[in-house]
Design a protein around this motif. Structure first.
Motif, mmCIF file in Angstrom:
data_model
loop_
_atom_site.group_PDB
_atom_site.id
_atom_site.type_symbol
_atom_site.label_atom_id
_atom_site.label_comp_id
_atom_site.label_asym_id
_atom_site.label_seq_id
_atom_site.Cartn_x
_atom_site.Cartn_y
_atom_site.Cartn_z
ATOM 1 N N ILE A 137 60.444 81.486 82.124
ATOM 2 C CA ILE A 137 61.278 82.684 82.051
ATOM 3 C C ILE A 137 61.909 82.704 80.668
ATOM 4 O O ILE A 137 62.672 81.797 80.314
ATOM 5 N N ASN A 138 61.560 83.727 79.892
ATOM 6 C CA ASN A 138 62.045 83.834 78.511
ATOM 7 C C ASN A 138 61.761 82.556 77.714
ATOM 8 O O ASN A 138 62.564 82.122 76.886
ATOM 9 N N GLY A 139 60.622 81.924 77.999
ATOM 10 C CA GLY A 139 60.209 80.724 77.285
ATOM 11 C C GLY A 139 60.792 79.437 77.826
ATOM 12 O O GLY A 139 60.470 78.364 77.324
ATOM 13 N N ASN A 140 61.648 79.507 78.842
ATOM 14 C CA ASN A 140 62.265 78.322 79.427
ATOM 15 C C ASN A 140 61.577 77.963 80.735
ATOM 16 O O ASN A 140 61.126 78.845 81.477
ATOM 17 N N SER A 141 61.532 76.667 81.034
ATOM 18 C CA SER A 141 60.843 76.211 82.238
ATOM 19 C C SER A 141 61.727 75.289 83.054
ATOM 20 O O SER A 141 62.693 74.718 82.562
ATOM 21 N N CYS A 142 61.343 75.152 84.311
ATOM 22 C CA CYS A 142 62.006 74.228 85.213
ATOM 23 C C CYS A 142 61.073 74.055 86.401
ATOM 24 O O CYS A 142 60.445 75.030 86.852
ATOM 25 N N ASN A 143 60.941 72.831 86.900
ATOM 26 C CA ASN A 143 60.036 72.642 88.033
ATOM 27 C C ASN A 143 60.678 73.145 89.323
ATOM 28 O O ASN A 143 61.826 73.597 89.336
ATOM 29 N N SER A 144 59.932 73.068 90.416
ATOM 30 C CA SER A 144 60.385 73.645 91.685
ATOM 31 C C SER A 144 61.580 72.916 92.276
ATOM 32 O O SER A 144 62.198 73.392 93.230
ATOM 33 N N LYS A 145 61.931 71.743 91.742
ATOM 34 C CA LYS A 145 63.047 70.972 92.281
ATOM 35 C C LYS A 145 64.346 71.208 91.509
ATOM 36 O O LYS A 145 65.359 70.583 91.793
ATOM 37 N N CYS A 146 64.324 72.082 90.510
ATOM 38 C CA CYS A 146 65.547 72.396 89.778
ATOM 39 C C CYS A 146 65.649 73.904 89.607
ATOM 40 O O CYS A 146 64.770 74.662 90.031
ATOM 41 N N GLN A 147 66.705 74.355 88.974
ATOM 42 C CA GLN A 147 66.974 75.781 88.856
ATOM 43 C C GLN A 147 67.264 76.146 87.404
ATOM 44 O O GLN A 147 67.929 75.395 86.687
ATOM 45 N N LEU A 148 66.749 77.303 87.007
ATOM 46 C CA LEU A 148 67.120 77.868 85.717
ATOM 47 C C LEU A 148 68.446 78.612 85.886
ATOM 48 O O LEU A 148 68.631 79.332 86.877
ATOM 49 N N LEU A 149 69.325 78.458 84.934
ATOM 50 C CA LEU A 149 70.628 79.115 85.002
ATOM 51 C C LEU A 149 70.620 80.322 84.073
ATOM 52 O O LEU A 149 70.481 80.177 82.848
ATOM 53 N N LEU A 150 70.756 81.516 84.665
ATOM 54 C CA LEU A 150 70.727 82.752 83.884
ATOM 55 C C LEU A 150 71.882 83.652 84.283
ATOM 56 O O LEU A 150 72.281 83.682 85.455
ATOM 57 N N THR A 151 72.383 84.398 83.320
ATOM 58 C CA THR A 151 73.349 85.447 83.642
ATOM 59 C C THR A 151 72.588 86.681 84.105
ATOM 60 O O THR A 151 71.359 86.769 83.955
ATOM 61 N N VAL A 152 73.304 87.633 84.641
ATOM 62 C CA VAL A 152 72.674 88.882 85.068
ATOM 63 C C VAL A 152 71.992 89.560 83.888
ATOM 64 O O VAL A 152 70.861 90.069 84.003
ATOM 65 N N GLU A 153 72.668 89.577 82.747
ATOM 66 C CA GLU A 153 72.099 90.230 81.571
ATOM 67 C C GLU A 153 70.831 89.525 81.094
ATOM 68 O O GLU A 153 69.898 90.167 80.614
ATOM 69 N N GLU A 154 70.798 88.195 81.202
ATOM 70 C CA GLU A 154 69.608 87.446 80.799
ATOM 71 C C GLU A 154 68.444 87.690 81.745
ATOM 72 O O GLU A 154 67.274 87.691 81.327
ATOM 73 N N LEU A 155 68.773 87.902 83.033
ATOM 74 C CA LEU A 155 67.704 88.123 84.006
ATOM 75 C C LEU A 155 67.076 89.498 83.848
ATOM 76 O O LEU A 155 65.869 89.659 84.027
ATOM 77 N N LYS A 156 67.889 90.486 83.500
ATOM 78 C CA LYS A 156 67.352 91.843 83.340
ATOM 79 C C LYS A 156 66.308 91.863 82.223
ATOM 80 O O LYS A 156 66.532 91.350 81.138
ATOM 81 N N ASN A 157 65.178 92.460 82.528
ATOM 82 C CA ASN A 157 64.071 92.585 81.571
ATOM 83 C C ASN A 157 63.544 91.226 81.099
ATOM 84 O O ASN A 157 62.980 91.112 80.011
ATOM 85 N N SER A 158 63.733 90.160 81.904
ATOM 86 C CA SER A 158 63.194 88.845 81.542
ATOM 87 C C SER A 158 61.673 88.890 81.462
ATOM 88 O O SER A 158 61.013 89.646 82.194
ATOM 89 N N ILE A 159 61.130 88.075 80.580
ATOM 90 C CA ILE A 159 59.673 87.983 80.420
ATOM 91 C C ILE A 159 59.176 86.721 81.133
ATOM 92 O O ILE A 159 59.682 85.626 80.911
ATOM 93 N N VAL A 160 58.209 86.913 82.012
ATOM 94 C CA VAL A 160 57.599 85.805 82.743
ATOM 95 C C VAL A 160 56.377 85.322 81.953
ATOM 96 O O VAL A 160 55.507 86.117 81.587
ATOM 97 N N GLY A 161 56.333 84.033 81.681
ATOM 98 C CA GLY A 161 55.207 83.467 80.938
ATOM 99 C C GLY A 161 54.677 82.215 81.600
ATOM 100 O O GLY A 161 55.102 81.827 82.689
ATOM 101 N N LEU A 162 53.741 81.577 80.936
ATOM 102 C CA LEU A 162 53.118 80.360 81.458
ATOM 103 C C LEU A 162 53.016 79.335 80.344
ATOM 104 O O LEU A 162 52.705 79.657 79.203
#
Length: 245
Positions: A137-162
């Motif tokens: 998400i926006n170039g940041n990663s985290c495995n399924s056992k942890c969580q990415l911390l985002l504000t509402v503004e950061e989540l809006k229009n976020s880019i999903v990548g691999l």
């Protein structure tokens, strides 16, 4: 080195023939012996020139990937290379290898020498599995056992990548779509690689500590060298909403 040896033998033969009173029969016999010696040297040179095998941009071969390989053999009339998953591309020594089961693969190179003999060599290559592909998400990663911390503004229009977990290749991956789950909402199917603007109103209703899930990311491999790559389902991405700083 071989040419120098041959020239030396010819020179010595000429000097000895001039200084001796050998018969024609003796000279013919010596000339025949000289030709046999030259033939032996050529055969020796060919037999001990090992086949060259080059892995393009890699030290090992990887399972699920069409690995480019270059194979050559000097001073031979012809050669053939064979191995499970090995495919000849052209007559210039270019092959691709798609490894199968096991930890190693043997490439057998059978050469036809100039003296008519055959030579068989085996090249053993290690097989490795590629790294695991993960969602970003926006170039940041985290495995399924942890969580990415985002504000509402950061989540809006976020880019999903691999990306990759210790990944060694440039696959040129693109995201074709994904599923999004917001609290107290049905699963939403999204096309493309970003959260649509039309969802901003729903996202703005999120509160700190709310959890958002992104999963079932659909991907496309744009690098043609990896057309045979099979990728398992990417792990889901957990996002926890935090307060705006």
């Amino acid at each position: 080195m071989k040419r120098a040896i041959v020239c030396t033998i010819l020179f010595l033969n000429l000097v000895l023939s001039c200084k001796s009173s050998q018969s024609k029969t003796q000279l013919v016999a010596e000339n025949k012996a000289l030709k046999e010696r030259i033939k032996t040297l050529e055969s020796y040179d060919s037999m001990y020139t090992k086949a060259a095998l080059e892995l393009k941009n890699m030290n090992v071969v990887y399972r699920g990937v069409s690995n480019p390989i270059y194979i050559s053999k000097q001073n031979v009339l012809s050669f053939e290379a064979s191995a499970p998953g090995l495919k000849k591309i052209d007559s210039f020594g270019n092959y691709v290898l798609s490894p199968r089961t096991g930890k190693t693969v043997d490439i057998k190179i059978k050469s036809k020498l100039k003296n008519g003999d055959s030579l068989i060599e085996n090249k053993i290559l290690k097989i490795k599995d590629i790294g695991r592909i993960i969602g970003l998400i926006n170039g940041n990663s985290c495995n399924s056992k942890c969580q990415l911390l985002l504000t509402v503004e950061e989540l809006k229009n976020s880019i999903v990548g691999l990306g990759g977990d210790n990944f060694v290749f440039n696959l040129d991956l693109s995201v074709k779509g994904f599923k999004l789950k917001l609290p107290d909402s049905d699963v939403i199917e999204v096309e493309g690689n970003n959260i649509p603007i039309k969802m901003n109103n729903q996202i703005e209703q999120l509160k700190p500590n709310d959890i958002v899930y992104i999963f079932d990311i659909k991907l496309k491999i744009n690098n043609s060298n990896f057309y045979s790559l099979r990728i398992c389902k990417t792990p889901l991405i957990q996002i926890r909403i935090i307060e705006q700083p």
